[in-house]
Enzyme design. Sequence first.
Site, PDB file in Angstrom:
ATOM      1  CB  CYS A  43      -3.150   0.998   9.052  1.00 48.17           C
ATOM      2  SG  CYS A  43      -3.282   1.418   7.302  1.00 48.17           S
ATOM      3  CB  CYS A  90      -0.958  -0.001   1.192  1.00 48.33           C
ATOM      4  SG  CYS A  90      -0.119   0.115   2.768  1.00 48.33           S
TER       5      CYS A  90
END
Length: 133
Positions: free
Chosen positions: A102, A33
Amino acid sequence: MYSQKVIDLFMNPKNVGRIDDADGVGEVGNPVCGDIMKIYLKIENDRIVDVKFETFGCAAAIATSSMVTEMVKGKTLQEALKITNKDVAEALDGLPPQKLHCSLLAEEGIKAAIEDYLAKKRESEKEESGARA
């Protein structure tokens, strides 16, 4: 999609910046990402007295960075090492499934910064014992 806590910490992140004389620095990233997280620690008597972060990434990456810094501030190294990505996600009232990575970066960033500190401490102790010999 995002909880109010995620939005708040993205819009008004806490502990943003760097610590120039940091005792430990951890840098982690996710090549898929493109998120990159750098966490700086100031440590006294094995307790985190200050923590800052610099993150290049999405809203969830910034919010998890901010949240994990809030969670470890004032904690001992052992307490901070026990914080998991699940703890971070729960503290944010959840994350969308595609953004859970995350919270893992946040956990890994803290652990990397602590490991950096411990490695520097071991090296310093080794040099001190060598100087006394």
